[in-house]
Design an enzyme around this catalytic site. Structure first.
Site, PDB file in Angstrom:
ATOM      1  N   TRP A  90     -29.116 -29.481  25.335  1.00  0.00           N
ATOM      2  CA  TRP A  90     -29.205 -28.402  24.340  1.00  0.00           C
ATOM      3  C   TRP A  90     -28.689 -28.869  22.984  1.00  0.00           C
ATOM      4  CZ3 TRP A  90     -30.823 -23.717  26.681  1.00  0.00           C
ATOM      5  CH2 TRP A  90     -30.972 -22.636  25.812  1.00  0.00           C
ATOM      6  N   GLU A 100     -18.148 -23.921  21.837  1.00  0.00           N
ATOM      7  CA  GLU A 100     -18.131 -23.990  23.303  1.00  0.00           C
ATOM      8  C   GLU A 100     -16.731 -23.763  23.844  1.00  0.00           C
ATOM      9  OE1 GLU A 100     -19.753 -27.061  26.797  1.00  0.00           O
ATOM     10  OE2 GLU A 100     -19.539 -27.737  24.723  1.00  0.00           O
ATOM     11  N   ARG A 104      -9.651 -28.046  27.232  1.00  0.00           N
ATOM     12  CA  ARG A 104      -8.301 -28.412  26.783  1.00  0.00           C
ATOM     13  C   ARG A 104      -7.402 -27.178  26.732  1.00  0.00           C
ATOM     14  NH1 ARG A 104      -8.061 -31.558  21.375  1.00  0.00           N
ATOM     15  NH2 ARG A 104      -5.987 -32.056  22.223  1.00  0.00           N
ATOM     16  N   HIS A 195     -39.053 -24.645  17.030  1.00  0.00           N
ATOM     17  CA  HIS A 195     -39.126 -26.079  17.346  1.00  0.00           C
ATOM     18  C   HIS A 195     -38.453 -26.353  18.692  1.00  0.00           C
ATOM     19  CE1 HIS A 195     -39.361 -30.372  16.784  1.00  0.00           C
ATOM     20  NE2 HIS A 195     -38.051 -30.482  16.940  1.00  0.00           N
ATOM     21  N   ARG A 200     -38.855 -27.325  24.670  1.00  0.00           N
ATOM     22  CA  ARG A 200     -38.220 -26.979  25.939  1.00  0.00           C
ATOM     23  C   ARG A 200     -39.061 -26.080  26.828  1.00  0.00           C
ATOM     24  NH1 ARG A 200     -34.986 -31.180  26.487  1.00  0.00           N
ATOM     25  NH2 ARG A 200     -33.609 -31.440  24.692  1.00  0.00           N
TER      26      ARG A 200
END
Length: 278
Positions: A90, A100, A104, A195, A200
């Protein structure tokens, strides 16, 4: 320009569309729709000077002739949950903006992607990066699935033990497999989203990312239906030929031999087989 509100898009905001075994797609927010595209293209006219059919014709013209900037006026933000190996594909679409979940800061959830038996296939013999069309027979597929599950369970058990032992989260996570689910927010303008979808939705794209693209396509139909219809017609389901291929088409149509015959131009032959009538 007036603020664009699309009732169909409003109705699906924050609706969770399931994908794969544990993933989802949610439309978090959107800016603009078909009206934003035509407003942008007719900036000196204002709103309400054209009919719906004229708006559709304008959008179709803009997309067909690759006048892309009006489509960049439409922006969508998605909340996505997917396996890490899908997310790594992706992020190749670098025009998107994403944030994201971080291993951590957070304890990663015990959620891994396990394919259905009919999606467990051997390596393709003619495609170095893909799987064969036919899946393994059921017993073999289930054996493979159990092997995947065993590896996932062992990896997460070790991860949990390291966390309990006080190891830093950023180190404890490093042996977790690519099948682990991750989540992120992703923002993309409509031009670049088309696009993304062109690549995809293609049959050569990996199944696990293609199913996400199919859901996003349906959401695009809610936000900008006229633009999406034009995209499907001219880009996703249309075919473009190179100069060399056009010359070959002219000769074939004239009853002359195909000058590309025997050459390694498989894409040209695929275009012919895909439904183009000579």
């Amino acid at each position: 320009m007036a603020h664009c509100v699309v009732p169909e898009a409003e109705a699906i905001l924050d609706k969770e569309y399931p994908v794969l075994d544990k993933g989802f797609v949610r439309l978090v927010d959107y800016f603009g729709g078909d009206q934003r595209i035509v407003q942008s293209a007719r900036v000196s006219y204002g709103e309400g000077t054209k009919t719906v059919s004229q708006d559709a014709a304008l959008i179709d013209y803009l997309l067909r002739h690759q006048h892309t900037s009006p489509f960049e006026q439409v922006v969508m933000t998605f909340h996505l949950k997917m396996p890490i190996f899908v997310a790594r594909q992706w992020v190749r679409h670098r025009t998107g903006r994403m944030n994201e979940v971080s291993g951590r800061y957070s304890i990663m959830k015990d959620e891994f992607y396990v394919p259905e038996a009919d999606k467990v296939s051997p390596q393709s013999t003619d495609n170095k990066q893909g799987r064969a069309t036919e899946a393994f027979e059921a017993a073999k597929a289930n054996e493979i699935i159990n092997t995947l599950k065993d590896g996932q369970e062992a990896a997460y058990k070790n991860y949990s033990k390291l966390i309990d032992d006080g190891l830093a989260r950023e180190i404890a996570r490093i042996n977790l497999p690519l099948s682990l689910y991750t989540e992120f927010y992703w923002e993309m303008d409509l031009h670049n989203l088309f696009h993304f979808l062109k690549l995809r939705l293609d049959s050569h794209a990996q199944y696990e990312i293609r199913v996400y693209a199919e859901v996003i396509l349906d959401i695009c139909k809610k936000v900008a239906p006229m633009a999406t219809e034009s995209f499907m017609n001219h880009q996703n389901e249309g075919v473009r030929f190179s100069g060399e291929e056009m010359e070959a088409l002219r000769k074939v149509l004239a009853g002359e031999p195909n000058p590309l015959e025997g050459k390694k131009l498989d894409r040209f032959n695929e275009k012919i087989k895909s439904g183009i009538q000579l």
